[in-house]
Write a protein that holds these residues in place. Structure first.
Motif, short mmCIF file in Angstrom:
data_model
loop_
_atom_site.label_atom_id
_atom_site.label_comp_id
_atom_site.label_asym_id
_atom_site.label_seq_id
_atom_site.Cartn_x
_atom_site.Cartn_y
_atom_site.Cartn_z
N ARG A 1 0.95 -1.33 -0.04
CA ARG A 1 -0.08 -0.04 0.01
C ARG A 1 0.75 1.07 0.41
O ARG A 1 0.89 1.80 0.98
N ALA B 1 0.43 4.03 -0.86
CA ALA B 1 -0.26 5.35 -1.01
C ALA B 1 -0.70 5.60 0.39
O ALA B 1 -0.53 6.97 0.95
N ASP C 1 -1.59 11.67 4.63
CA ASP C 1 -1.39 10.38 3.16
C ASP C 1 0.12 12.06 2.36
O ASP C 1 0.35 12.62 2.69
N GLU D 1 -9.32 13.29 -3.60
CA GLU D 1 -8.65 12.85 -3.56
C GLU D 1 -8.23 11.10 -3.13
O GLU D 1 -9.41 10.79 -2.77
N PRO E 1 -7.28 5.39 -0.35
CA PRO E 1 -5.98 4.75 -0.20
C PRO E 1 -5.74 3.54 0.13
O PRO E 1 -5.29 2.31 -0.34
N ASP F 1 -2.27 1.32 -4.89
CA ASP F 1 -1.09 2.02 -5.59
C ASP F 1 -2.29 3.22 -6.48
O ASP F 1 -2.28 2.42 -7.51
N PRO F 2 -2.14 4.16 -6.20
CA PRO F 2 -2.81 4.89 -7.33
C PRO F 2 -1.81 5.28 -8.89
O PRO F 2 -2.42 5.48 -9.82
#
Length: 458
Positions: free
Chosen positions: A316, A318, A357, A394, A397, A402-403
Motif C-alpha cells: 500500500r 499510498a 498521505d 483525493e 488509499p 497504489d495510485p
C-alpha cells in the motif's frame, strides 16, 4: 310336549334361520382405494390441496421473523393465471417435498450482451471487447439448506466462468444457525446485515428484478466497495411484534477487512480488532409491506508495508504502515407488494488514518445511493434503477492502494441509469431486456450497455 314335537319345532326354527341367511346378501369385500381423478386441463384451475405447500424462503431481509425461520404455509387458492403464477416476492419458492430435511436449489442464467467500452470498470458478466456482442454464461449457484427442529444449516456455492473453459468454485455462504421464536443466531460465512438488498437478494440473478446488483452492492471480487460477506457470529432479536408491525434488532461481530477489498478473511485475521455491525429494522409501520431501517459497521483495517522485496506481495504505497479506521453508515426503505416494488438505500463509507498521505489528507469518503422502482402488469414488470456515487477529491488509499496501478473506474464518481423489462413467462424462469447508461466523471466518459438475460431458479 313330546320329544317328536320338540324335534319338529327345532327343525322349523333352523329352516327359518337358514332361509333368512340365504335371502341376505353375502358380506361385501372392503372398499377399493379410490381412483384419483385425471389431472385437470391447463385451462381448469387445480383442485384445492388437503395440505397447503410450504414456502422455502431464501433468507430475505424480512423482519417478520428470524432469518431462515421455518416455512410458513400459504393459501392454495388458484391464481387467475395458474400456469404462470408467481410467488408474492422473488425470494419465495414452493418446495413440493415438505418433509425434506435438506433441500437443493439451482440458479443460473445466460445472456446476450453488448457494451460500448471494455474493461477496466465492467463486471465479469459483460463482453471484454467493446462493440462486439457476445453470448455469456452466468454463474451456476447451488444453494443447500438443511433444517432439523430449531437447527438450520446452509451452504451456497457458485461455479464462476473465468473464460477459456476455466471454472472457479467460490464458497459464498456456509453457516449453522439456531432459530427461536424471537431470537436467532448464525455462525459462519454469511451476507453482512448491511442494509436491505444484501440479504433480500443473494447470488442467483433470478431472485432480483434487474440483471445485476447496484454497483455499491457488487460482490467483493466484482469491484464492490462494501464488505458484503462476513465471517463471524450474528444475532437477530424481534424486539416488538404487534400484528403486522415488527421491530428487529441485529448485531454481529466478525473478521474485518483484509489488505484489499477482495480479501474476505476466512481462516485468519490481520489484527486483533474485530468488525462490529448493527441493524435496526421496522416493518408494517404505515403500510403492511413497508420496511425501514438503518445499519452501520465499524472496523479497523490493519497496516500494510509500503514496499516489499516479493513482487507478488500486496503493498500500500499510498499509505504505508498505517492502519485505517472504517465507518459505514446506511439507511434503507423497501416496499415489496404483489405488484409494486420500491427499494432505495444510501451508504456512506468513511476512512480515517492517524497520519496524512503524500497529498496531506487523512480523511476520505465515498457516498453512494440508488433507487429501484418496478411495477408488475401480468407477467411483465417494467423497472427503472438509478445510482449516484460521489467520492473525495483525493483517492482513498484503501480503494486505491497504489495510485499508479490501473483499477476499476467504478470506484470513482459516476452516475448510472438502468431501464428494463422483466418477463416472467413461467413461474421459475424470466427473460430480462435491459439498457444501462453510465456517465463517468474521472476520467470523463460515457458507456452504453445492452443485455438480454434468460435466468432461472429451481
Amino acid at each position: 310336549m313330546t320329544r317328536a314335537a320338540l324335534t319338529t319345532g327345532a327343525l322349523l326354527i333352523g329352516l327359518s334361520w337358514l332361509g333368512r341367511a340365504a335371502a341376505a346378501p353375502p358380506d361385501a369385500p372392503p372398499p377399493a382405494a379410490p381412483i384419483p381423478d385425471a389431472p385437470p386441463a391447463e385451462s381448469a384451475p387445480p383442485p384445492p390441496a388437503t395440505t397447503p405447500p410450504e414456502i422455502q424462503t431464501f433468507e430475505p431481509a424480512d423482519v417478520t421473523g428470524p432469518k431462515g425461520a421455518e416455512p410458513v404455509p400459504v393459501s392454495t387458492a388458484p391464481a387467475k393465471t395458474a400456469p404462470n403464477a408467481l410467488p408474492l416476492t422473488m425470494d419465495e419458492m414452493p418446495v413440493a417435498a415438505s418433509n425434506n430435511r435438506v433441500t437443493l436449489n439451482l440458479f443460473g442464467d445466460t445472456a446476450l450482451a453488448l457494451n460500448s467500452a471494455g474493461p477496466p470498470g465492467l463486471d465479469g458478466f459483460l463482453p471484454a471487447s467493446p462493440n462486439r456482442p457476445a453470448f455469456l454464461i452466468g454463474d451456476l449457484d447451488l444453494l443447500i439448506t438443511g433444517r432439523a427442529a430449531n437447527l438450520t444449516a446452509m451452504a451456497e456455492t457458485a461455479l464462476e466462468q473465468h473464460g477459456g473453459g476455466d471454472v472457479g468454485i467460490d464458497l459464498e455462504r456456509i453457516f449453522v444457525g439456531w432459530r427461536g421464536e424471537r431470537v436467532s443466531v448464525d455462525a459462519g460465512r454469511t451476507h453482512a446485515e448491511l442494509g436491505y438488498w444484501n440479504n433480500a437478494f443473494h447470488h442467483g440473478r433470478w431472485l432480483q428484478i434487474p440483471t445485476g446488483r447496484p454497483e455499491v452492492l457488487k460482490f467483493e471480487d466484482e469491484g464492490g466497495i462494501l464488505p458484503v460477506h462476513q465471517v463471524g457470529v450474528s444475532a437477530h432479536f424481534r424486539a416488538y411484534v404487534e400484528g403486522d408491525r415488527q421491530i428487529e434488532l441485529v448485531g454481529s461481530i466478525g473478521n474485518g477487512r483484509g489488505n484489499f477489498t477482495d480479501d474476505v478473511q476466512e481462516t485468519d485475521e490481520t489484527n486483533v480488532f474485530k468488525a462490529l455491525l448493527f441493524r435496526i429494522g421496522f416493518k408494517g409501520f404505515g403500510a403492511r409491506d413497508l420496511e425501514l431501517g438503518v445499519s452501520g459497521l465499524f472496523d479497523r483495517i490493519a497496516p500494510v508495508a509500503g514496499l516489499s522485496s516479493d513482487p507478488t506481495a500486496f503493498v500500500r504505497p499510498a499509505l504505508p504502515d498505517q492502519s485505517i479506521d472504517e465507518a459505514i453508515g446506511n439507511a434503507y426503505l423497501a416496499y415489496r407488494g404483489v405488484d409494486l416494488t420500491v427499494i432505495s438505500e444510501a451508504f456512506d463509507v468513511y476512512h480515517a488514518a492517524s497520519m496524512r498521505d503524500a497529498a496531506g489528507v487523512n480523511r476520505w469518503y465515498t457516498i453512494d445511493a440508488y433507487a429501484l422502482g418496478a411495477y408488475r402488469i401480468g407477467e411483465i414488470s417494467p423497472y427503472l434503477m438509478t445510482e449516484l456515487r460521489r467520492t473525495s477529491a483525493e483517492p482513498d488509499p484503501f480503494f486505491f492502494p497504489d495510485p499508479a496501478a490501473t483499477t476499476t473506474v467504478f470506484l470513482k464518481s459516476f452516475y448510472e441509469e438502468t431501464a428494463g423489462l422483466r418477463w416472467d413467462f413461467t413461474t421459475w424462469s424470466a427473460i430480462k431486456l435491459e439498457y444501462r447508461l453510465v456517465l463517468l466523471r474521472d476520467p470523463s466518459s460515457t458507456m452504453h450497455i445492452g443485455t438480454i438475460d434468460w435466468c432461472f431458479g429451481l
